[in-house]
Scaffold this motif. Structure first.
Motif, PDB file in Angstrom:
ATOM      1  N   PHE A   1       0.832  -1.220   0.000  1.00 32.77           N
ATOM      2  CA  PHE A   1       0.000   0.000   0.000  1.00 32.77           C
ATOM      3  C   PHE A   1       0.862   1.264   0.000  1.00 32.77           C
ATOM      4  N   THR A   2       1.932   1.267   0.834  1.00 31.92           N
ATOM      5  CA  THR A   2       2.751   2.486   0.940  1.00 31.92           C
ATOM      6  C   THR A   2       3.419   2.801  -0.398  1.00 31.92           C
TER       7      THR A   2
ATOM      8  N   GLU B   1       9.585  -4.665  -6.395  1.00 36.33           N
ATOM      9  CA  GLU B   1       8.975  -5.569  -5.413  1.00 36.33           C
ATOM     10  C   GLU B   1       9.718  -6.914  -5.466  1.00 36.33           C
ATOM     11  N   ALA B   2      10.154  -7.371  -4.290  1.00 39.34           N
ATOM     12  CA  ALA B   2      10.962  -8.592  -4.220  1.00 39.34           C
ATOM     13  C   ALA B   2      10.201  -9.810  -4.742  1.00 39.34           C
TER      14      ALA B   2
ATOM     15  N   ALA C   1       2.252  -7.586   3.710  1.00 36.59           N
ATOM     16  CA  ALA C   1       1.102  -7.427   4.609  1.00 36.59           C
ATOM     17  C   ALA C   1      -0.109  -6.852   3.880  1.00 36.59           C
ATOM     18  N   SER C   2       0.143  -6.024   2.859  1.00 43.08           N
ATOM     19  CA  SER C   2      -0.987  -5.376   2.170  1.00 43.08           C
ATOM     20  C   SER C   2      -1.925  -6.367   1.501  1.00 43.08           C
TER      21      SER C   2
ATOM     22  N   ASN D   1      -3.829  -8.886   4.928  1.00 42.41           N
ATOM     23  CA  ASN D   1      -4.391  -8.405   6.204  1.00 42.41           C
ATOM     24  C   ASN D   1      -5.881  -8.684   6.371  1.00 42.41           C
ATOM     25  N   GLY D   2      -6.419  -8.205   7.489  1.00 39.77           N
ATOM     26  CA  GLY D   2      -7.841  -8.417   7.776  1.00 39.77           C
ATOM     27  C   GLY D   2      -8.746  -7.543   6.922  1.00 39.77           C
TER      28      GLY D   2
ATOM     29  N   PHE E   1      -9.371  -4.240   7.466  1.00 42.06           N
ATOM     30  CA  PHE E   1     -10.107  -3.226   8.233  1.00 42.06           C
ATOM     31  C   PHE E   1      -9.571  -1.841   7.874  1.00 42.06           C
TER      32      PHE E   1
ATOM     33  N   ILE F   1      15.672  -5.786  -4.018  1.00 38.11           N
ATOM     34  CA  ILE F   1      16.835  -4.890  -3.931  1.00 38.11           C
ATOM     35  C   ILE F   1      17.794  -5.524  -2.934  1.00 38.11           C
TER      36      ILE F   1
ATOM     37  N   ASN G   1       8.277  -1.917   5.030  1.00 39.41           N
ATOM     38  CA  ASN G   1       7.466  -2.256   6.210  1.00 39.41           C
ATOM     39  C   ASN G   1       8.208  -3.223   7.128  1.00 39.41           C
TER      40      ASN G   1
ATOM     41  N   GLY H   1      -0.468  -3.373  13.527  1.00 36.83           N
ATOM     42  CA  GLY H   1      -1.517  -4.055  12.747  1.00 36.83           C
ATOM     43  C   GLY H   1      -2.583  -3.089  12.285  1.00 36.83           C
TER      44      GLY H   1
ATOM     45  N   GLY I   1      -2.453  -0.581   9.629  1.00 31.53           N
ATOM     46  CA  GLY I   1      -1.832   0.184   8.554  1.00 31.53           C
ATOM     47  C   GLY I   1      -2.635   0.266   7.272  1.00 31.53           C
ATOM     48  N   VAL I   2      -3.815  -0.323   7.219  1.00 28.80           N
ATOM     49  CA  VAL I   2      -4.537  -0.340   5.928  1.00 28.80           C
ATOM     50  C   VAL I   2      -4.819   1.077   5.447  1.00 28.80           C
TER      51      VAL I   2
HETATM   52  C1  FAD Z   1      -2.217 -10.828   8.975  1.00 28.18           C
HETATM   53  C2  FAD Z   1      -2.290  -9.314   9.024  1.00 28.18           C
HETATM   54  C3  FAD Z   1      -3.497  -8.704   9.313  1.00 28.18           C
HETATM   55  C4  FAD Z   1      -3.563  -7.309   9.341  1.00 28.18           C
HETATM   56  N1  FAD Z   1      -4.796  -6.716   9.460  1.00 28.18           N
HETATM   57  C5  FAD Z   1      -4.915  -5.367   9.367  1.00 28.18           C
HETATM   58  C6  FAD Z   1      -6.206  -4.755   9.355  1.00 28.18           C
HETATM   59  O1  FAD Z   1      -7.248  -5.425   9.307  1.00 28.18           O
HETATM   60  N2  FAD Z   1      -6.270  -3.390   9.347  1.00 28.18           N
HETATM   61  C7  FAD Z   1      -5.138  -2.622   9.330  1.00 28.18           C
HETATM   62  O2  FAD Z   1      -5.261  -1.397   9.363  1.00 28.18           O
HETATM   63  N3  FAD Z   1      -3.903  -3.179   9.242  1.00 28.18           N
HETATM   64  C8  FAD Z   1      -3.770  -4.526   9.234  1.00 28.18           C
HETATM   65  N4  FAD Z   1      -2.536  -5.103   9.113  1.00 28.18           N
HETATM   66  C9  FAD Z   1      -1.355  -4.222   8.854  1.00 28.18           C
HETATM   67  C10 FAD Z   1      -1.304  -3.740   7.401  1.00 28.18           C
HETATM   68  O3  FAD Z   1      -1.567  -4.814   6.545  1.00 28.18           O
HETATM   69  C11 FAD Z   1       0.067  -3.129   7.097  1.00 28.18           C
HETATM   70  O4  FAD Z   1       0.343  -2.083   8.011  1.00 28.18           O
HETATM   71  C12 FAD Z   1       0.181  -2.553   5.683  1.00 28.18           C
HETATM   72  O5  FAD Z   1      -0.347  -3.409   4.722  1.00 28.18           O
HETATM   73  C13 FAD Z   1       1.643  -2.262   5.365  1.00 28.18           C
HETATM   74  O6  FAD Z   1       1.751  -1.862   4.015  1.00 28.18           O
HETATM   75  P1  FAD Z   1       3.171  -1.564   3.390  1.00 28.18           P
HETATM   76  O7  FAD Z   1       2.989  -1.224   1.971  1.00 28.18           O
HETATM   77  O8  FAD Z   1       3.878  -0.549   4.233  1.00 28.18           O
HETATM   78  O9  FAD Z   1       3.975  -2.902   3.554  1.00 28.18           O
HETATM   79  P2  FAD Z   1       3.791  -4.356   2.875  1.00 28.18           P
HETATM   80  O10 FAD Z   1       2.447  -4.537   2.328  1.00 28.18           O
HETATM   81  O11 FAD Z   1       4.269  -5.333   3.873  1.00 28.18           O
HETATM   82  O12 FAD Z   1       4.778  -4.302   1.648  1.00 28.18           O
HETATM   83  C14 FAD Z   1       6.179  -4.358   1.786  1.00 28.18           C
HETATM   84  C15 FAD Z   1       6.703  -5.044   0.539  1.00 28.18           C
HETATM   85  O13 FAD Z   1       8.105  -4.876   0.468  1.00 28.18           O
HETATM   86  C16 FAD Z   1       8.628  -6.005  -0.216  1.00 28.18           C
HETATM   87  N5  FAD Z   1      10.065  -6.048   0.050  1.00 28.18           N
HETATM   88  C17 FAD Z   1      10.670  -6.334   1.218  1.00 28.18           C
HETATM   89  N6  FAD Z   1      12.012  -6.285   1.083  1.00 28.18           N
HETATM   90  C18 FAD Z   1      12.259  -5.957  -0.210  1.00 28.18           C
HETATM   91  C19 FAD Z   1      13.448  -5.759  -0.978  1.00 28.18           C
HETATM   92  N7  FAD Z   1      14.674  -5.861  -0.429  1.00 28.18           N
HETATM   93  N8  FAD Z   1      13.322  -5.444  -2.283  1.00 28.18           N
HETATM   94  C20 FAD Z   1      12.108  -5.302  -2.856  1.00 28.18           C
HETATM   95  N9  FAD Z   1      10.939  -5.480  -2.163  1.00 28.18           N
HETATM   96  C21 FAD Z   1      11.021  -5.800  -0.872  1.00 28.18           C
HETATM   97  C22 FAD Z   1       7.842  -7.166   0.394  1.00 28.18           C
HETATM   98  O14 FAD Z   1       7.885  -8.300  -0.442  1.00 28.18           O
HETATM   99  C23 FAD Z   1       6.450  -6.549   0.524  1.00 28.18           C
HETATM  100  O15 FAD Z   1       5.624  -6.875  -0.567  1.00 28.18           O
HETATM  101  C24 FAD Z   1      -2.396  -6.510   9.115  1.00 28.18           C
HETATM  102  C25 FAD Z   1      -1.188  -7.130   8.844  1.00 28.18           C
HETATM  103  C26 FAD Z   1      -1.125  -8.517   8.790  1.00 28.18           C
HETATM  104  C27 FAD Z   1       0.188  -9.159   8.471  1.00 28.18           C
END
Ligand code: FAD
Length: 450
Positions: A36-37, A58-59, A66-67, A70-71, A73, A210, A239, A379, A381-382
């Motif tokens: 998501f970020t 994206e790796a 996590a995106s 997740n649940g 929400f 990366i 993340n 948890g 971060g959505v």
């Molecule tokens: C089971 C679960 C349930 C959850 N439920 C909720 C909820 O209901 N509501 C809520 O608000 N939040 C929830 N969360 C938290 C929420 O999902 C996260 O805060 C949010 O999705 C984080 O998004 P992001 O883009 O920062 O990270 P991510 O979605 O984790 O993306 C990070 C990405 O970076 C990639 N990456 C890592 N290292 C490298 C590299 N070296 N090179 C290239 N790519 C790399 C990974 O493969 C990954 O795809 C939950 C999390 C989990 C795990």
């Protein structure tokens, strides 16, 4: 053949995974992480400054993190809970954080409407429920806190009779209903974010980890298995994986990964849903420290996550076998809804959330202002991470806005101590939270080990 990382992914039609980077590339803005970020920042930068070239690396594949797991929400909760936020940060900052989160939920909802995203969004509201008198007392404190922050109108305290009329669980002693919340199918949503980021002009490279970042005064270089990227600005949107990023030691100390688990039941029959009620389809979190989160799915199942947490290996971040936690989640469903005593679990998974030392999200710079990272969304971060994408875009474009003035931006966050001290702290925090729950739930009978 990819093994789906979540139930949501297992139900999704086959996805197209974009080609990895091969050879050399030069871009204005590189983004590590296709969640998501990263995807939100990519789209926002391109929409604001179409002339800039923006690439996401994206790796694995979009939705692997996590995106996609997740649940779903879309909620306003910031950090662990408002009572803790106010204790640590005071009233003014708690209020600002709540306003940011309200804006974040709206941001996601409006995005889905504006682009007509196929995210299975439902603006159902959320209820925080209590099982014990100590938890009810804290719910009442929360209500007072919301009034004090001028947000009382968004919340409704529901005594046991009212909450049980809506969702028929004999365990609910009270609840706080918040209308400003919704649910998505996270895997569909993150795939849609990929689509609209590409439509805005961003390039997405999947299967492109990366391996190393090298920074010099005039450029930043990223090493991939088959190529090299040179960029002027870098966003680290990895993340909970941030501790695996090589080349910038500071990023490794920003957060620690903690594993949360989730299960999905078989489809419930109409009779089973009638027994439970829940026709408003609101999502539910309980008022524990190690919370459970549960909701209905569009396809007629119940999904339950949370409870005890686990600790992935910080270097490999491999998927974890959490058989005991899945079993406890199953037990918790049956404890909440005795009419579902024979319900079977059909899907089990989990994923890492990013936790920093003070349980408060942060967006910051590494070294100088060319490298931006975000971490610590726990948890919750959505909504937060998607609005953070807009905030990060403003930082990249050097626009000072209301978003970049939010106090989580460039705050002086505490670093995790390295090695076993840091590992010990994360375990100690989790044990403390577990004890807190046990103390508040000691009046409960027939309770499974949750
Ligand atoms: C089971 C679960 C349930 C959850 N439920 C909720 C909820 O209901 N509501 C809520 O608000 N939040 C929830 N969360 C938290 C929420 O999902 C996260 O805060 C949010 O999705 C984080 O998004 P992001 O883009 O920062 O990270 P991510 O979605 O984790 O993306 C990070 C990405 O970076 C990639 N990456 C890592 N290292 C490298 C590299 N070296 N090179 C290239 N790519 C790399 C990974 O493969 C990954 O795809 C939950 C999390 C989990 C795990």
């Amino acid at each position: 053949m990819i093994k789906p990382a979540s139930f949501w992914e297992s139900q999704h039609p086959k996805i197209v995974i974009d080609e990895p980077l091969r050879g050399a590339a030069r871009v204005d803005v590189a983004i590590i992480g296709g969640g998501f970020t990263g995807l939100s920042a990519a789209r926002e930068i391109k929409l604001s400054e179409p002339a800039l070239s923006v690439s996401v690396f994206e790796a694995q594949y979009v939705g692997y993190g996590a995106s996609g797991r997740n649940g779903g929400f879309n909620m306003t909760l910031f950090g662990l809970e408002p009572e803790i936020t106010i204790l640590r940060w005071g009233q003014q900052r708690t209020q600002e954080a709540q306003h940011y989160m309200i804006r974040a939920v709206e941001y996601v909802r409006e995005l889905i409407e504006q682009y007509d995203l196929d995210s299975a969004y439902e603006h159902t509201g959320i209820v925080r429920v209590a099982y014990s008198s100590a938890q009810v007392k804290r719910l009442k404190n929360s209500m007072e806190l919301f009034q004090k922050l001028g947000l009382g109108a968004n919340y409704q305290f529901q005594p046991s009779r009212q909450i049980r009329q809506s969702i028929h669980s004999p365990r609910f002693q009270a609840g706080i209903f918040e209308k400003n919340s919704g649910i998505i199918n996270p895997f569909k949503h993150v795939q849609e974010l990929k689509r609209i980021a590409k439509n805005a002009g961003a390039s997405i490279y999947e299967r492109t980890p990366i391996l190393k970042i090298e920074k010099s005064s005039n450029s930043i270089k990223l090493q991939t298995p088959d190529g090299i990227v040179t960029c002027n600005r870098l966003i680290i949107a990895t993340n909970a994986w941030s501790n695996t990023v090589r080349g910038l030691p500071r990023i490794r100390s920003r957060q620690a990964p903690v594993w949360t688990s989730q299960v999905v039941t078989q489809k419930l029959s109409e009779q089973q849903w009638d027994d439970i009620g829940w026709s408003q389809r609101q999502s539910v979190e309980d008022n524990r420290q190690l919370i459970h989160y549960f909701r209905r799915t569009r396809c007629g199942r119940l999904t339950m996550g949370g409870g005890n947490v686990a600790f992935p290996n910080k270097n490999t971040m491999e998927s974890m076998n959490t058989v005991k936690i899945w079993k406890d989640l199953h037990g918790h469903i049956k404890w909440l809804f005795p009419s579902l005593k024979d319900i079977q679990i059909e899907h089990r998974w989990g994923g890492p959330v990013s936790v920093n030392l003070d349980m408060t999200p942060e967006i910051g710079f590494i070294g100088d202002q060319r490298i931006i990272y975000s971490a610590g969304c726990i948890g919750h971060g959505v909504s937060l991470t998607q609005l953070n994408g807009r905030t990060i875009a403003d930082l990249v474009l050097e626009n000072q806005t209301e978003l970049t003035d939010f106090w989580i931006v460039n705050r002086k966050a505490l670093a995790w101590p390295p090695g076993w001290v840091g590992d010990g702290i994360v375990r100690a925090i989790s044990t403390g939270l577990k004890l807190w729950d046990a103390l508040e739930e000691r009046e409960l009978q027939e309770k499974p080990d949750i």
